[in-house]
Structures are given as structure tokens and as C-alpha cells.
Design a protein around this motif. Structure first.
Motif, PDB file in Angstrom:
ATOM      1  N   ARG A  30     -27.610 -21.212  -4.187  1.00 17.28           N
ATOM      2  CA  ARG A  30     -28.042 -19.951  -4.773  1.00 17.28           C
ATOM      3  C   ARG A  30     -27.473 -19.803  -6.177  1.00 17.28           C
ATOM      4  N   THR A  31     -28.251 -19.186  -7.055  1.00 12.48           N
ATOM      5  CA  THR A  31     -27.690 -18.705  -8.311  1.00 12.48           C
ATOM      6  C   THR A  31     -26.994 -17.391  -7.975  1.00 12.48           C
ATOM      7  N   THR A  32     -25.682 -17.441  -7.900  1.00  9.35           N
ATOM      8  CA  THR A  32     -24.934 -16.273  -7.437  1.00  9.35           C
ATOM      9  C   THR A  32     -24.871 -15.208  -8.527  1.00  9.35           C
ATOM     10  N   PRO A  33     -24.824 -13.940  -8.133  1.00 10.01           N
ATOM     11  CA  PRO A  33     -24.848 -12.861  -9.121  1.00 10.01           C
ATOM     12  C   PRO A  33     -23.541 -12.725  -9.894  1.00 10.01           C
ATOM     13  N   VAL A  34     -23.647 -12.109 -11.046  1.00  6.44           N
ATOM     14  CA  VAL A  34     -22.480 -11.673 -11.822  1.00  6.44           C
ATOM     15  C   VAL A  34     -22.458 -10.153 -11.746  1.00  6.44           C
ATOM     16  N   ALA A  35     -21.374  -9.613 -11.236  1.00  6.69           N
ATOM     17  CA  ALA A  35     -21.251  -8.170 -11.051  1.00  6.69           C
ATOM     18  C   ALA A  35     -20.303  -7.590 -12.085  1.00  6.69           C
ATOM     19  N   GLY A  36     -20.696  -6.481 -12.675  1.00  6.59           N
ATOM     20  CA  GLY A  36     -19.797  -5.782 -13.574  1.00  6.59           C
ATOM     21  C   GLY A  36     -18.625  -5.200 -12.804  1.00  6.59           C
ATOM     22  N   ALA A  37     -17.460  -5.127 -13.455  1.00  4.65           N
ATOM     23  CA  ALA A  37     -16.254  -4.616 -12.805  1.00  4.65           C
ATOM     24  C   ALA A  37     -15.676  -3.519 -13.693  1.00  4.65           C
ATOM     25  N   ARG A  38     -16.127  -2.280 -13.464  1.00  2.16           N
ATOM     26  CA  ARG A  38     -15.750  -1.183 -14.356  1.00  2.16           C
ATOM     27  C   ARG A  38     -14.246  -0.929 -14.365  1.00  2.16           C
ATOM     28  N   ALA A  39     -13.629  -0.921 -13.177  1.00  2.53           N
ATOM     29  CA  ALA A  39     -12.192  -0.638 -13.116  1.00  2.53           C
ATOM     30  C   ALA A  39     -11.389  -1.704 -13.855  1.00  2.53           C
ATOM     31  N   LEU A  40     -11.759  -2.960 -13.671  1.00  5.59           N
ATOM     32  CA  LEU A  40     -11.065  -4.039 -14.384  1.00  5.59           C
ATOM     33  C   LEU A  40     -11.367  -3.987 -15.878  1.00  5.59           C
ATOM     34  N   LEU A 274      -7.070  -8.720  -3.639  1.00  7.94           N
ATOM     35  CA  LEU A 274      -8.032  -8.701  -2.542  1.00  7.94           C
ATOM     36  C   LEU A 274      -8.411  -7.265  -2.190  1.00  7.94           C
ATOM     37  N   VAL A 275      -7.413  -6.373  -2.135  1.00  6.77           N
ATOM     38  CA  VAL A 275      -7.682  -4.960  -1.852  1.00  6.77           C
ATOM     39  C   VAL A 275      -8.544  -4.357  -2.961  1.00  6.77           C
ATOM     40  N   HIS A 276      -8.255  -4.724  -4.204  1.00 12.54           N
ATOM     41  CA  HIS A 276      -9.054  -4.219  -5.330  1.00 12.54           C
ATOM     42  C   HIS A 276     -10.520  -4.635  -5.174  1.00 12.54           C
ATOM     43  N   CYS A 277     -10.753  -5.894  -4.825  1.00 12.69           N
ATOM     44  CA  CYS A 277     -12.133  -6.363  -4.652  1.00 12.69           C
ATOM     45  C   CYS A 277     -12.842  -5.602  -3.539  1.00 12.69           C
ATOM     46  N   LEU A 278     -12.123  -5.323  -2.463  1.00 14.89           N
ATOM     47  CA  LEU A 278     -12.711  -4.571  -1.359  1.00 14.89           C
ATOM     48  C   LEU A 278     -13.043  -3.147  -1.769  1.00 14.89           C
ATOM     49  N   GLU A 279     -12.071  -2.474  -2.379  1.00 16.17           N
ATOM     50  CA  GLU A 279     -12.215  -1.056  -2.674  1.00 16.17           C
ATOM     51  C   GLU A 279     -13.118  -0.778  -3.862  1.00 16.17           C
ATOM     52  N   ARG A 280     -12.910  -1.506  -4.933  1.00 15.63           N
ATOM     53  CA  ARG A 280     -13.588  -1.167  -6.182  1.00 15.63           C
ATOM     54  C   ARG A 280     -14.868  -1.954  -6.400  1.00 15.63           C
ATOM     55  N   VAL A 284     -15.992  -8.787  -0.200  1.00 13.12           N
ATOM     56  CA  VAL A 284     -15.001  -9.465   0.625  1.00 13.12           C
ATOM     57  C   VAL A 284     -14.682 -10.803  -0.028  1.00 13.12           C
ATOM     58  N   VAL A 285     -13.426 -10.981  -0.402  1.00  7.09           N
ATOM     59  CA  VAL A 285     -12.983 -12.183  -1.103  1.00  7.09           C
ATOM     60  C   VAL A 285     -11.723 -12.697  -0.427  1.00  7.09           C
ATOM     61  N   GLU A 286     -11.623 -13.993  -0.256  1.00  7.46           N
ATOM     62  CA  GLU A 286     -10.404 -14.557   0.329  1.00  7.46           C
ATOM     63  C   GLU A 286      -9.298 -14.597  -0.728  1.00  7.46           C
ATOM     64  N   PRO A 318     -10.389 -12.538   9.718  1.00  9.48           N
ATOM     65  CA  PRO A 318     -10.164 -11.092   9.836  1.00  9.48           C
ATOM     66  C   PRO A 318      -8.714 -10.713  10.116  1.00  9.48           C
ATOM     67  N   LEU A 319      -7.993 -11.537  10.904  1.00 11.57           N
ATOM     68  CA  LEU A 319      -6.588 -11.233  11.172  1.00 11.57           C
ATOM     69  C   LEU A 319      -5.755 -11.361   9.896  1.00 11.57           C
ATOM     70  N   VAL A 320      -6.044 -12.387   9.118  1.00  8.46           N
ATOM     71  CA  VAL A 320      -5.352 -12.535   7.830  1.00  8.46           C
ATOM     72  C   VAL A 320      -5.728 -11.384   6.909  1.00  8.46           C
ATOM     73  N   LEU A 321      -6.996 -10.986   6.951  1.00  5.37           N
ATOM     74  CA  LEU A 321      -7.453  -9.893   6.107  1.00  5.37           C
ATOM     75  C   LEU A 321      -6.669  -8.616   6.404  1.00  5.37           C
ATOM     76  N   LEU A 322      -6.432  -8.324   7.685  1.00  4.10           N
ATOM     77  CA  LEU A 322      -5.654  -7.148   8.049  1.00  4.10           C
ATOM     78  C   LEU A 322      -4.252  -7.203   7.457  1.00  4.10           C
ATOM     79  N   GLN A 323      -3.614  -8.365   7.569  1.00  3.70           N
ATOM     80  CA  GLN A 323      -2.257  -8.521   7.036  1.00  3.70           C
ATOM     81  C   GLN A 323      -2.247  -8.399   5.509  1.00  3.70           C
ATOM     82  N   VAL A 324      -3.223  -9.021   4.876  1.00  3.38           N
ATOM     83  CA  VAL A 324      -3.268  -9.000   3.412  1.00  3.38           C
ATOM     84  C   VAL A 324      -3.552  -7.591   2.906  1.00  3.38           C
ATOM     85  N   ILE A 325      -4.439  -6.866   3.583  1.00  3.97           N
ATOM     86  CA  ILE A 325      -4.716  -5.486   3.169  1.00  3.97           C
ATOM     87  C   ILE A 325      -3.438  -4.659   3.243  1.00  3.97           C
ATOM     88  N   ARG A 326      -2.690  -4.818   4.320  1.00  7.42           N
ATOM     89  CA  ARG A 326      -1.444  -4.060   4.433  1.00  7.42           C
ATOM     90  C   ARG A 326      -0.471  -4.462   3.322  1.00  7.42           C
TER      91      ARG A 326
END
Length: 412
Positions: A30-40, A274-280, A284-286, A318-326
Motif C-alpha cells: 500500500r501507499t501508506t498515508p501521511v497524516a498531519g500532526a497538529r500537536a507535534l 506511544l501514548v501521544h500517538c494513541l491520544e493525539r 496504534v503504534v508499537e 495488547p498486554l505490552v500496550l497496557l504496560q506501556v500506556i501506564r
């Protein structure tokens, strides 16, 4: 760490090699999208874009290199099958590429590889062998198996076809953000970084090319300083996708000859990114894929814009995601653990919790202990887990409790 291009080093992969790989990959990736990141962008004071390879087939950029490598095998080589080693993303890329091309694949993965990545690799049709404690050990096992069976080893990064395939990300970046000033790329073995650098150095030489490594698995700084690949003595990072203990013999000259800079980021920065990518960004990014965002959060004024941060993958347990979010919430002072001394009498705990409530914190957990050699007679320890609104709110809570006469132990 600054790592200016080494003009004495001849990169093994050119921009022409990358564009040839792009033709091969047409209709496959796929030609993957480029997303604007206003907060960054607001933080950096310049436009910031996210190149979303986490939305690529198999959840990462790895299908680009894997397909390029396997598609170029001879019929005789394809008949013998392929062998690969990976913590997960390359494994899935090889498995899917082999299935698309009708080739048998066996993939060696570390014993502690994330279960979703193991299951996905099997789901694409590959045989999975769990072995070793790291990607490097799995690569060694895969190389032995390939030698014994006659299968072709599809290395996760150290081959010109792999580098060329990964570099096709840069072809898309130049079309999507033609005036790009800096590209931030996660650096593990160096295949993605080296391939992207090949294209940018020729077609937009003024663009700064910056590799980003996890500080706990940073083999590139010492290797660049020594002028040769230098193995690490050990690694410890949540970013398993870039936990590579030694740059490759092919990727080293590719990276050393072309990139402008290499920076490292800590574990708190990775989890915060990782939390920034999720929230803003709602992505979902590893942890390995979030490393470029971590570099931006730690050094917002360092990179000339427009900036493109390559989110290299989104395959996270997902288990790692929970730990990383915390961890990310703790790093941003939005999750706080305090130890507070209160009188050992009825109602004291209720009074403490009421005071915490008036200070605007949400209590998520309470632990109560009378057993501690450091406690005065008639006092108890209460451990509070709180949700807060950030650093200023954290300081207000601690100050408010101390003003009420409590002994408070809080993180610095």
C-alpha cells in the motif's frame, strides 16, 4: 549523537535500486498515508507529518523488503524455500510475501516474541520455530537451518534487496511531502534507514536524515564512532522491533555513508510517544515505531521542518500496550503513586481520601500497611494510585497533602 555522512564509504544500494524495487512492489504494498500532526507541529514550531507504515500490510514496512528479496530468487531457490528470523514484523512480512509468491517459509522467532506476532506469522502460512532470547540469536539459528536445508536465508535487514525494498517508503514521502526538511526513522539493523537515505540523498540532498534508536539497544553510536559494526554486550528495551545488537555488514556502509545524525531515546520517552500517538493522532503504534515521535517530544526545536516521522509499525502485544500506556502516563505525571502517613485511628483514611478528592485527583487504588520499621508508633502507611491532569496538578496534590500535615513520599 551527530553522525555526518562518511564520504569515504560507498553505499551498496542506490536510489535507482530503490526505484526498481518500487516497480516490483506495485500492486503488492500500500501507499501508506501521511497524516498531519497538529500537536507535534505546535510543539516543534514547524509542520510535522506522520508516515503511517503502521497501516501497511502486515502492520509494518517489512513486507516491502521481504517481497523484493523473495521475488528476485531464482526458480530453483524458490523451490528450496526460505528461512527467516525476526521478533515479529519481518516474520509477518516474509510469511505474507512467501504466500503471495508460492514459496514455503520457516521463520525463527525469539522465545519471548509477542504472541500476536507469532500467531499472525503462522496465520500467513509460515512455520514458526521459537528459539533464543533475542533477534540476533534467532538469526543465528535461522542461518544454521538454511545451511543444513539448502533454503535461502531472508535476512531481516542485511541484504541489498531488503534495503532497496524498505527504501521505497522514501519514494512515497517525496511525493507526499516534496519540501520535506527532516526525516526521522527508527534504526534497528539499518535497512529502513539506509534505504530511505539512498533516495533522499540523491533526490533531495538538503533533507536531514536522522536515525532514532532506543538508548537501551543502541548499537549504532559506538559502531559509527568506530567506523565498523560493533556488537552490544546486552540490550534492554520495550522497543523489540529495533533491538538489534549489531549493525549489518551491508547496512553499516549504507547508513554511515548517507545519514546526517543519529539520536537515542529512553524508555519513558518511548512510552510517552506511544501514548501521544494513541491520544493525539488516533494511531496504534508499537514502541519501535514510536521512536521518531519520542525524538520529537524530547527535542522539539532540533529538527528543521517540514518534518516527517516514519511510524514504522503498529504490531504491539495488547498486554505490552497496557504496560506501556501506564508507563507513558507516569512519565507525563498523569498517573501518580504516593506513600502517605496517616494516624492509625478510625476515619483517618476517609479524611485522607476526601482531601485527595478536593484536590481534584481520581483515586484508582489504595493499599494500607501498619508494618514498617520506619513508621512512628500510631501511624500507618497508605499507598495511593492517582490519576492527575499533569505535572502542575501533581505538584498541587503533593503540596496540599503536606500542608495538611501528612508525610508524603512522591517520585521526583
Amino acid at each position: 549523537m551527530v553522525a555526518p555522512p562518511d564520504a569515504s564509504v560507498t553505499p551498496p544500494v542506490t536510489s535507482a535500486d530503490v526505484y526498481a524495487a518500487r516497480e516490483l512492489l506495485a500492486g503488492v504494498v500500500r501507499t501508506t498515508p501521511v497524516a498531519g500532526a497538529r500537536a507535534l507541529s505546535d510543539l516543534a514550531g514547524t509542520p510535522v507529518h506522520l508516515k503511517c507504515e503502521n497501516l501497511q500490510r502486515t502492520g509494518s514496512f517489512k513486507i516491502r523488503g521481504a517481497y523484493t528479496r523473495i521475488a528476485r530468487l531464482t526458480p530453483e531457490e524458490r523451490a528450496r524455500g526460505v528461512v527467516a528470523a525476526s521478533a515479529g514484523n519481518h516474520a509477518q512480512g516474509v510469511a505474507l510475501a512467501a504466500r503471495l509468491l508460492g514459496v514455503r517459509a520457516t521463520v525463527f522467532m525469539p522465545e519471548r516474541a509477542a504472541l500476536p506476532k507469532v500467531d499472525a506469522t503462522r496465520g500467513y502460512g509460515a512455520e514458526v520455530v521459537l528459539t533464543g532470547r533475542s533477534v540476533d540469536e534467532a538469526v543465528g539459528a535461522a542461518a544454521e537451518a538454511a545451511e543444513l536445508s539448502g533454503s535461502v536465508l531472508v535476512h531481516p535487514f542485511d541484504h541489498p534487496d531488503i534495503i532497496a525494498g524498505q527504501g521505497t517508503v522514501a519514494c512515497e514521502i517525496l511525493e507526499q511531502v516534496p519540501d520535506v526538511g527532516t526525516v526521522l526513522v527508527s534504526a534497528g539493523g539499518g535497512g529502513l534507514l539506509g534505504g530511505i537515505a539512498a533516495v533522499l540523498r540523491e533526490h533531495r540532498p538538503g533533507t536531514r536524515i536522522v536515525g532514532v534508536q532506543a538508548a537501551g539497544a543502541a548499537a549504532w553510536p559506538a559502531s559509527l564512532a568506530a567506523g565498523r559494526p560493533v556488537p552490544l554486550g546486552g540490550m534492554r528495551t520495550m522497543a523489540d522491533g529495533i533491538a538489534v545488537g549489531r549493525p549489518g555488514d551491508v547496512t553499516f556502509p549504507q547508513v554511515a555513508g548517507l545519514i546526517d545524525e543519529l539520536v537515542t531515546v529512553g524508555e519513558d520517552a518511548l512510552s510517552g510517544a506511544l501514548v501521544h500517538c494513541l491520544e493525539r493522532a488516533k494511531l496504534v503504534v508499537e514502541p519501535a515505531g514510536a521512536a521518531p515521535v519520542a525524538a520529537l517530544l524530547e527535542h522539539p526545536d532540533r529538527f528543521a521542518g517540514p518534518v516527517v516521522a516514519v511510524l514504522s509499525g503498529g504490531n504491539v502485544d495488547p498486554l505490552v500496550l497496557l504496560q506501556v500506556i501506564r508507563n507513558g502516563l507516569v512519565a507525563s505525571s498523569r498517573y501518580l503513586t504516593l506513600r502517605v502517613q496517616v494516624p492509625d485511628r478510625p476515619g483517618a483514611l476517609a479524611e485522607l481520601l476526601a482531601r485527595v478528592g478536593t484536590l481534584g485527583a481520581n483515586v484508582t487504588d489504595v493499599a494500607h500497611s501498619r508494618i514498617s520499621g520506619a513508621l512512628p508508633v500510631g501511624e500507618v502507611d497508605v499507598e495511593l494510585s492517582l490519576e492527575t491532569r499533569g505535572p502542575e496538578h501533581r505538584d498541587t496534590i503533593v503540596a496540599g497533602l503536606r500542608a495538611a500535615g501528612h508525610v508524603v513520599t512522591a517520585p521526583a
